[in-house]
Design a protein around this motif. Sequence first.
Motif, PDB file in Angstrom:
ATOM      1  N   SER A 125     -40.397  45.861  -6.065  1.00 30.85           N
ATOM      2  CA  SER A 125     -39.130  45.574  -5.383  1.00 30.85           C
ATOM      3  C   SER A 125     -39.337  45.231  -3.910  1.00 30.85           C
ATOM      4  O   SER A 125     -38.398  45.291  -3.129  1.00 30.85           O
ATOM      5  N   SER A 126     -40.552  44.867  -3.538  1.00 29.57           N
ATOM      6  CA  SER A 126     -40.807  44.452  -2.162  1.00 29.57           C
ATOM      7  C   SER A 126     -40.128  43.127  -1.893  1.00 29.57           C
ATOM      8  O   SER A 126     -40.065  42.249  -2.766  1.00 29.57           O
ATOM      9  N   ALA A 127     -39.613  42.957  -0.675  1.00 29.25           N
ATOM     10  CA  ALA A 127     -38.930  41.721  -0.278  1.00 29.25           C
ATOM     11  C   ALA A 127     -38.790  41.712   1.228  1.00 29.25           C
ATOM     12  O   ALA A 127     -39.006  42.715   1.902  1.00 29.25           O
ATOM     13  N   VAL A 128     -38.422  40.516   1.773  1.00 28.60           N
ATOM     14  CA  VAL A 128     -38.134  40.379   3.193  1.00 28.60           C
ATOM     15  C   VAL A 128     -36.633  40.203   3.345  1.00 28.60           C
ATOM     16  O   VAL A 128     -36.042  39.302   2.718  1.00 28.60           O
ATOM     17  N   TYR A 129     -36.009  41.044   4.166  1.00 34.70           N
ATOM     18  CA  TYR A 129     -34.578  40.993   4.400  1.00 34.70           C
ATOM     19  C   TYR A 129     -34.346  40.408   5.788  1.00 34.70           C
ATOM     20  O   TYR A 129     -35.074  40.707   6.734  1.00 34.70           O
ATOM     21  N   GLN A 130     -33.312  39.541   5.872  1.00 31.42           N
ATOM     22  CA  GLN A 130     -32.925  38.960   7.152  1.00 31.42           C
ATOM     23  C   GLN A 130     -31.524  39.447   7.511  1.00 31.42           C
ATOM     24  O   GLN A 130     -30.642  39.510   6.646  1.00 31.42           O
ATOM     25  N   CYS A 131     -31.374  39.798   8.803  1.00 30.42           N
ATOM     26  CA  CYS A 131     -30.064  40.159   9.335  1.00 30.42           C
ATOM     27  C   CYS A 131     -29.701  39.114  10.366  1.00 30.42           C
ATOM     28  O   CYS A 131     -30.450  38.913  11.337  1.00 30.42           O
ATOM     29  N   ASN A 132     -28.555  38.456  10.198  1.00 27.43           N
ATOM     30  CA  ASN A 132     -28.093  37.421  11.117  1.00 27.43           C
ATOM     31  C   ASN A 132     -26.774  37.886  11.726  1.00 27.43           C
ATOM     32  O   ASN A 132     -25.796  38.111  11.022  1.00 27.43           O
ATOM     33  N   ALA A 133     -26.752  38.057  13.078  1.00 30.02           N
ATOM     34  CA  ALA A 133     -25.535  38.436  13.793  1.00 30.02           C
ATOM     35  C   ALA A 133     -25.118  37.241  14.633  1.00 30.02           C
ATOM     36  O   ALA A 133     -25.910  36.752  15.448  1.00 30.02           O
ATOM     37  N   SER A 134     -23.848  36.733  14.479  1.00 26.61           N
ATOM     38  CA  SER A 134     -23.448  35.496  15.150  1.00 26.61           C
ATOM     39  C   SER A 134     -22.011  35.591  15.616  1.00 26.61           C
ATOM     40  O   SER A 134     -21.194  36.309  15.051  1.00 26.61           O
ATOM     41  N   ASN A 135     -21.747  34.877  16.705  1.00 33.18           N
ATOM     42  CA  ASN A 135     -20.380  34.613  17.141  1.00 33.18           C
ATOM     43  C   ASN A 135     -20.374  33.206  17.738  1.00 33.18           C
ATOM     44  O   ASN A 135     -21.363  32.469  17.643  1.00 33.18           O
ATOM     45  N   GLN A 136     -19.300  32.815  18.414  1.00 30.41           N
ATOM     46  CA  GLN A 136     -19.166  31.448  18.893  1.00 30.41           C
ATOM     47  C   GLN A 136     -20.144  31.105  20.005  1.00 30.41           C
ATOM     48  O   GLN A 136     -20.340  29.931  20.329  1.00 30.41           O
ATOM     49  N   HIS A 137     -20.788  32.147  20.596  1.00 33.24           N
ATOM     50  CA  HIS A 137     -21.705  31.893  21.701  1.00 33.24           C
ATOM     51  C   HIS A 137     -23.172  31.913  21.285  1.00 33.24           C
ATOM     52  O   HIS A 137     -24.041  31.650  22.126  1.00 33.24           O
ATOM     53  N   GLY A 138     -23.427  32.208  20.014  1.00 34.24           N
ATOM     54  CA  GLY A 138     -24.808  32.171  19.576  1.00 34.24           C
ATOM     55  C   GLY A 138     -25.060  33.134  18.433  1.00 34.24           C
ATOM     56  O   GLY A 138     -24.128  33.659  17.804  1.00 34.24           O
ATOM     57  N   TYR A 139     -26.359  33.355  18.170  1.00 33.86           N
ATOM     58  CA  TYR A 139     -26.732  34.237  17.062  1.00 33.86           C
ATOM     59  C   TYR A 139     -28.076  34.888  17.383  1.00 33.86           C
ATOM     60  O   TYR A 139     -28.831  34.435  18.246  1.00 33.86           O
ATOM     61  N   VAL A 140     -28.358  35.992  16.666  1.00 35.19           N
ATOM     62  CA  VAL A 140     -29.690  36.604  16.660  1.00 35.19           C
ATOM     63  C   VAL A 140     -30.079  36.825  15.214  1.00 35.19           C
ATOM     64  O   VAL A 140     -29.236  37.146  14.356  1.00 35.19           O
ATOM     65  N   LEU A 141     -31.338  36.587  14.884  1.00 34.40           N
ATOM     66  CA  LEU A 141     -31.851  36.708  13.526  1.00 34.40           C
ATOM     67  C   LEU A 141     -33.073  37.609  13.548  1.00 34.40           C
ATOM     68  O   LEU A 141     -33.952  37.470  14.405  1.00 34.40           O
ATOM     69  N   ALA A 142     -33.128  38.571  12.619  1.00 35.72           N
ATOM     70  CA  ALA A 142     -34.267  39.484  12.531  1.00 35.72           C
ATOM     71  C   ALA A 142     -34.746  39.560  11.098  1.00 35.72           C
ATOM     72  O   ALA A 142     -33.944  39.572  10.161  1.00 35.72           O
ATOM     73  N   ASN A 143     -36.088  39.581  10.911  1.00 34.23           N
ATOM     74  CA  ASN A 143     -36.719  39.792   9.608  1.00 34.23           C
ATOM     75  C   ASN A 143     -37.214  41.224   9.530  1.00 34.23           C
ATOM     76  O   ASN A 143     -37.787  41.753  10.502  1.00 34.23           O
ATOM     77  N   ALA A 144     -37.025  41.875   8.401  1.00 29.70           N
ATOM     78  CA  ALA A 144     -37.563  43.205   8.161  1.00 29.70           C
ATOM     79  C   ALA A 144     -37.927  43.290   6.686  1.00 29.70           C
ATOM     80  O   ALA A 144     -37.082  43.065   5.820  1.00 29.70           O
ATOM     81  N   PHE A 145     -39.195  43.581   6.428  1.00 26.90           N
ATOM     82  CA  PHE A 145     -39.577  43.650   5.013  1.00 26.90           C
ATOM     83  C   PHE A 145     -39.519  45.085   4.518  1.00 26.90           C
ATOM     84  O   PHE A 145     -39.630  46.039   5.293  1.00 26.90           O
ATOM     85  N   VAL A 146     -39.288  45.182   3.213  1.00 27.76           N
ATOM     86  CA  VAL A 146     -39.383  46.457   2.500  1.00 27.76           C
ATOM     87  C   VAL A 146     -40.555  46.320   1.544  1.00 27.76           C
ATOM     88  O   VAL A 146     -40.536  45.467   0.637  1.00 27.76           O
ATOM     89  N   SER A 147     -41.590  47.150   1.789  1.00 21.04           N
ATOM     90  CA  SER A 147     -42.800  47.078   0.977  1.00 21.04           C
ATOM     91  C   SER A 147     -42.972  48.397   0.249  1.00 21.04           C
ATOM     92  O   SER A 147     -42.991  49.456   0.878  1.00 21.04           O
TER      93      SER A 147
END
Length: 1161
Positions: free
Chosen positions: A403-425
């Motif tokens: 069940s290992s995978a890479v999860y992405q969290c994307n936080a966004s509004n009208q002024h931009g976004y931030v994206l983070a990768n975090a894997f579960v191994s």
Amino acid sequence: MLGQGGHVVLAFMSSLLLLWREAAPIEVPQDPKILQDLKQPPTIVKQSVKDYIVDPRDNIIIECEAKGNPVPTFSWRRNGKFFNIGKDPRVTMRKRSGTLEIGFRSGGRPEDYEGEYQCFASNDLGVALSNKILLRVSKAPLWPKEVLEPVVVTEGTPLILPCNPPPGLPPPFTFWMNSAMTPIPQDKRVSMGLNGDLYFSNVLVKDAHTDYSCNARFLFTHTIQQKNPFTLKVLTSRKVAESTPTFLSPSGSESSKMVLRDEQLLLECIAAGLPTATIKWFKKGGDLPGRKVKFENYNKTLKIINVSEEDAGDYVCMANNHLGSIRHSIFVQVKAAPYWLDKPSNLVLAPDENGRLVCRANGNPKPNIQWLINGQPIDSSPHNPSRQVLGDTIIFRSVQMGSSAVYQCNASNQHGYVLANAFVSVLDMPPRMLGPKNQLIKVIQNNLTFLDCPFFGSPLPDLRWFKNGQGSGLDGGQYRVYINGTLEIKRARAEDEGTYTCVANSILGKAENQVRLEVKEPTRINRVPEHQSAIRGSSVHFDCKVKSDPSLPITVVWTKDDKPLYLGWRLKKNEQSLTIHNVNEGDEGTYSCTVTSEIDQDSASARLTVLDRPDPPMDLDLSDPAARSVRLTWIPGNDHRSQITQFLVQFEEDRWEPGRWQDLSTYPGDLNSVILQLAPFVNYQFRVIAINSVGQSQPSRPSPQYKTSGAAPDAIPRGLRGWGSKKDNMEITWEPLLDLERNGPNLHYNVWWRRKDLGEEWSNVTTVGSKHVVHNTKTYVPYEIKIQARNEFGQGPESNVVTGYSGEDKPTNAPTDLRVSKADSTKANIHWKPVDLSSVQGEFKEYRLYYWRESSLVPGLVVSKEKKNKGFYSIMTEPSGILSDLVPYSKYKMFMVVANNLFEGPPSNTVEITTKEGVPDAPKFFRINRRGFDTIHLEWEKPLEPNGILIGYQLKLQTETVNGSRVGRPQLETFPPNVTDFTLRLPDRSTRYKFYLSALTQVGAGEVFAEESPHFANEAYIDQVDIATQGWFIGLMCAIALIILILLIVCFIKRSRGGKYPVRDKKDLPLDPVDHKDQDGSFDYHSDEDNKPLQGSQTSLDGNVKESDDSLVDYGEGGDGQFNEDGSFIGQYTVKKDKDETEGNESSEATSPVNAIYSLA
């Protein structure tokens, strides 16, 4: 071994690991062996910025680097669609990387590749995403062609010269210059706005130019483009009208501004008006953020860096001159692109473990959170019962392999976004030890100690510690085991030394490692260097005495002001100190002694202050002149770290003693301006010397000369007296005035004298000397005398009247009826009849007694007849006195005269006295000689002054120990007067004596002569144990005696076989004892004068050497000894028997070892 700081961090991290198990994912150590076998999803480690502007002249490089196991593969999307790299020959991807390189050597336009790019890194365990990278090509457009008409304005009116630079990417930097490429001068009146326009608050005639040119510099292309120049014409008028302030930018009374968090806020207010207005800034409802705000462009621009939410609000700029003021309000809104509050991090779990991913972000407006898995929305992924999405959190329960995978969290509004990768191994791995095997750790006693045992396993193994392979696990008490495997020992002691074993267990296996602990004593400086102040040129000694563990080598390093200290001939160090010779100012500083072992160190510091004599004062100045004073001012020199305590002012005058500097006065060290009190009629020059604890400075340079005016004398001549050098004169003398007391030229002395008590008129004389003689006086009569000094400026004060006397003559009468009323051994009472004082013919001085020792009553004692005298001052009618310090038992003669200051009168009658007998002086000498181990010989000589008839000597003996304390009762021995030596037998070889010797007369014992037993070299033998009483020595002597006996027997047998030979008869010699006793049993003592041989002794032919009483002749048979030609014994040897022996008297031969041998033979 970890440093102390590392242990603290480790302890803190271990505490965090003790929290809830779900919040404690497995941390994979960066161990190469583990990473080589560990399967990990991809992780983006490097990527290009989101807003990526490139130079069109260069190749385009879009970075994307990732790690993982297996090694990830890369793919790209452009504008949301798959980007097929293989179809475009200009695009290549670097090996083992996702970085794209786009080249244009074979043609093509960079603008064709503008767009949004995103990188995907994939392996068997998941997919990681990069940010969306907006690629744009830098642009530097040309300025539009235009024809600019001349600008005509009236003097005093405002003006704006527009710039309007061409839109570039990124925007260009603008500035104004003239045709000579010189920047347009800017000030409070003329300045450039944020939009690039040039603003004139009011135009002056001097502003008329033809070359106002706006320039735009493009950063990427490094090019500057210039706008066509403006021509400015200024119309003048007789009177320029002043005006109240108005705003050129911004317009109106209100405006608004939006700025993003963490960016830079720039607010601008430019005002028109004559005179030029002053700009001030305020914030409604609060103060300006002082630390972040800056004012630029002559206060026209307000700048706030790193804007935060609290910087929002209404900002007011106010422009004012003396005609009025105007305000503009700017409403500032602070928005925020999304930023992380809790960024998700990689999660490594063992099978059946729980965990969670948290993604928390903030922004304005509040950002939207979206979860993806392997680059796809999580909502569209297959259902996973072990996973639950709760807004910004994903919870995992009982995860399973696969069940290992890479999860992405994307936080966004009208002024931009931030994206983070975090894997579960999800990982399973047996326990492993990561640290070095069998490590030796040395620690300091009583220190907090950590023993590291880094390990890894999935699931996380349980770890236990054991000491010396025995007992249960170590935990509790002074031990504490952290979850990362580290063992803490709160205070390491000597008994904590040993071998420690850490064992990691899990369901997949077991692993262990050992650590050996040694506890050492701390390294400490026992005697630290002390702060010192030293005089330049002296020597300084800094101590650094160290105590350390004997098994740890140490190094001692000296530094000065934290820099290495280079040793030389002046700087020397040994194991425990540093010495600096010939100290100078460069040696001043802080000296540190650092002692270092392999596991600890100690240091101590001391400050060295170098003291020196002060520098000479400078810049001497004279002011406030007066008749007898002047003000002297100077600048003190450097005191060289020793405070100036005094200033010495010296002067030189060029009239009496030119070239000689004399002390004038001293002043406290805190003064540098003083009033000098001066003498009249002196041409002064001054200098100043500074004084501190080290010494005096060099003199300053001389001051300008200062001359005082003349005056009458102030001083009265000192030492006025009158006395007669002859019987018919009187000399009047005095001390002349000092040079500085003259006060003017042509110094004279007025002298007056007259007979005392006769009412005569004063006689006087004027002289330049210091003496006047009055002749034809009567003998020794009193005179009244006075004196006065005068010069060209007047007369000085008169002295007090003093009394003097004319000369003296010999006394005419002698004392009469000189007699002695009582005399003892050392003193006598003297009586006489006085003379008439008028016959003294001078000042009565004393009655002077002359006396001398005529002879001694001791027969044969020669005495000195040196004449002595003693004075008696008495004006009584029946004078008397005591004459002391006479020698006892002597005959004295004496007579008396009367004396004045110069003469003695005729002698009195001569008197003869005899002193009584007294106690004698100490013996002339007292010597103690040690003749052997058990005897002491004492010698002395009779006193030089017996003070009577000697009747004997008294010797007191007091035993004492080696340390000088008295023990036992004193012994008393007396001797007749002709005995001057004594031999004392010691009862014990270690006994010491204190001797007190005195001579005796009928009066008693005289002065004592004290001596101690001498310290001889052979006393070392006496003070030691007598080896003759030791068993081993007795046994050795017996063995030697036995060997000698056997040899003698053998020799005797051989001689017996050879027969007997005739020899000469032995000549009997009488042997008498040395010491004889008198009939009363006392010893017979002889003085040094009596050198006759002892009674009964046998002398040799020359009368000096007596024959030995231990002759071997007595050992021959029948008194006859038999010898062969070479002098050896032959024949029978027997012990001599005589009548005394048969009667039981002890013979000296019975104790002879030789006789004992003979008897055995």
